[in-house]
Design an enzyme around this catalytic site. Structure first.
Site, mmCIF file in Angstrom:
data_model
loop_
_atom_site.group_PDB
_atom_site.id
_atom_site.type_symbol
_atom_site.label_atom_id
_atom_site.label_comp_id
_atom_site.label_asym_id
_atom_site.label_seq_id
_atom_site.Cartn_x
_atom_site.Cartn_y
_atom_site.Cartn_z
ATOM 1 N N PRO A 89 9.500 6.258 -5.105
ATOM 2 C CA PRO A 89 10.737 5.542 -5.463
ATOM 3 C C PRO A 89 11.643 5.298 -4.256
ATOM 4 C CG PRO A 89 10.350 7.402 -6.949
ATOM 5 C CD PRO A 89 9.393 7.555 -5.815
ATOM 6 N N GLU A 99 7.453 17.054 -8.380
ATOM 7 C CA GLU A 99 8.764 16.518 -8.002
ATOM 8 C C GLU A 99 8.699 15.781 -6.666
ATOM 9 O OE1 GLU A 99 9.941 17.402 -11.386
ATOM 10 O OE2 GLU A 99 11.403 16.567 -9.994
ATOM 11 N N ARG A 102 -6.561 -9.133 -6.568
ATOM 12 C CA ARG A 102 -6.534 -10.492 -7.135
ATOM 13 C C ARG A 102 -6.438 -11.557 -6.055
ATOM 14 N NH1 ARG A 102 -5.312 -11.771 -12.207
ATOM 15 N NH2 ARG A 102 -4.247 -13.657 -11.507
ATOM 16 N N ASP A 155 -1.329 -18.372 -9.720
ATOM 17 C CA ASP A 155 -0.386 -17.378 -10.249
ATOM 18 C C ASP A 155 1.008 -17.803 -9.842
ATOM 19 O OD1 ASP A 155 -2.354 -15.881 -11.300
ATOM 20 O OD2 ASP A 155 -2.318 -14.304 -9.783
HETATM 21 C C1 LIG Z 1 6.400 4.044 -6.750
HETATM 22 C C2 LIG Z 1 6.235 5.393 -7.067
HETATM 23 C C3 LIG Z 1 6.992 5.923 -8.104
HETATM 24 C C4 LIG Z 1 6.836 7.335 -8.469
HETATM 25 C C5 LIG Z 1 5.925 8.209 -7.936
HETATM 26 N N1 LIG Z 1 6.129 9.404 -8.554
HETATM 27 C C6 LIG Z 1 7.150 9.249 -9.447
HETATM 28 N N2 LIG Z 1 7.589 7.966 -9.407
HETATM 29 C C7 LIG Z 1 7.882 5.108 -8.804
HETATM 30 C C8 LIG Z 1 8.008 3.792 -8.433
HETATM 31 N N3 LIG Z 1 7.271 3.265 -7.435
#
Ligand SMILES: c1cc(-c2cnc[nH]2)ccn1
Length: 245
Positions: free
Chosen positions: A88, A115, A152, A167
Site C-alpha cells: 500500500p 502486518e 495481456r 482495451d
Molecule cells: C498492493 C498491496 C496491498 C497489500 C499488501 N498487503 C496488504 N495490502 C494493497 C494494495 N496494493
C-alpha cells in the site's frame, strides 16, 4: 515472459493462473510462472517466517532472512528481472506502468503477508507498487493483478492481437463504451439501432462518442489527461447535447 512470485501461498498464485487465457498462455510457453515459498528458506525446524515487531504493536511481521534468501534464489533464476514489492506504500499502478513492465524479460514479485515485512528487505527490492488505497490480507491478489495486466499486453497472448490494443485504457485512455449481445431485446430495452446498422464507420464513431461521454461523466480526471481532437470534441459536445435533452 517469466514471472517469479515470492509468497507463502504458492497455490493462490498457481491456482488462479492455471485458468483461462493465462493458463493457455502458460501451456503455449508465452509466460512462465514460478512461486518461491519463503518457508523453504527458513532456518528453523518449524519453517517459521514471521515474528513479533520490535517496539511492540499488533500482529506479526515477515522476517528478513527467509525473504532475502527467496529473493536471491528468484534473482538467480530470473536474472535481470526487477524485484517489485506489492505494498500500500507503493506508487499507484496505472496502465502506462503496466505497458512498461510488458517490455521486461521478467518480473519478480514479492507478496507480503501479516502486518508487513521487515524494513531491511527493501534493500533487495527495486520498486514498490500499489494497486489501490485499501489494505488486503496480503500481496498475492495485487501480484495476480499485475501479472494479468502485464501478460495481456504480450504479443500473441490474446486471441486476436487487437483486443489488447482495443482495451480502453491501453488504446485511448478512455473508459470503455457500452457493449451488447443477443438477445436484441432485454425487458423493454433494445440494442442501440446503430449497432445493428452494419455501418462500421458509424459504429466506430458511436463507440468513441460513448467512451468520451462516459469518461467525461465518470472520470473527468482521465479526460483532463487527454487532448481531444476537433472531431472528438464535437462528438462529446453532441453527446452532452443529447444527454441534456
Ligand atoms: C498492493 C498491496 C496491498 C497489500 C499488501 N498487503 C496488504 N495490502 C494493497 C494494495 N496494493
Amino acid at each position: 515472459m517469466r514471472f517469479d512470485v515470492i509468497t507463502i501461498f504458492p497455490e493462490l498464485i498457481h491456482g488462479y493462473l492455471r485458468e483461462g487465457v493465462l493458463g493457455r498462455a502458460q501451456a503455449r510457453g508465452l509466460i512462465q510462472i514460478h512461486a518461491w515459498n519463503p518457508r523453504d528458506f527458513s532456518d528453523n525446524a518449524y519453517r517459521r517466517v514471521d515474528d513479533r515487531p520490535f517496539g511492540g504493536g499488533p500482529g506479526m511481521l515477515m522476517m528478513a532472512p527467509p525473504l532475502l534468501a527467496a529473493i536471491a534464489a528468484a534473482r538467480e533464476a530470473n536474472p535481470g528481472a526487477p524485484v517489485i514489492y506489492l505494498s500500500p506504500q507503493g506508487q499507484r499502478l496505472q496502465q502506462g506502468a503496466v505497458q512498461g513492465f510488458a517490455g521486461a524479460d521478467g518480473l519478480i514479485l514479492l507478496a507480503g503477508r501479516y502486518e508487513g515485512i521487515d524494513e531491511r528487505v527493501l534493500a533487495a527490492v527495486d520498486a514498490e507498487w500499489s494497486i489501490g488505497d485499501y489494505v488486503l490480507a496480503g500481496g498475492e491478489l495485487p501480484a495476480l493483478v499485475l501479472i494479468e495486466a502485464v501478460a495481456r499486453q504480450l504479443p500473441g497472448l490474446l486471441g486476436h492481437a487487437d483486443s489488447a490494443a482495443e482495451d480502453s485504457f491501453a488504446d485511448n485512455g478512455l473508459l470503455d463504451c457500452p457493449h451488447f449481445t443477443r438477445p436484441e431485446v432485454v425487458g423493454d430495452v433494445r440494442v442501440p439501432e446503430v449497432l445493428l446498422s452494419g455501418d462500421h464507420a458509424r459504429i466506430r464513431s458511436w463507440r468513441l462518442q460513448q467512451s468520451l461521454g462516459r469518461t467525461a461523466e465518470r472520470r473527468p480526471d482521465l479526460l483532463a489527461q487527454r487532448v481531444l481532437s476537433a472531431r472528438e470534441q464535437k462528438l462529446l459536445d453532441d453527446y452532452r447535447r443529447q444527454d441534456g435533452e
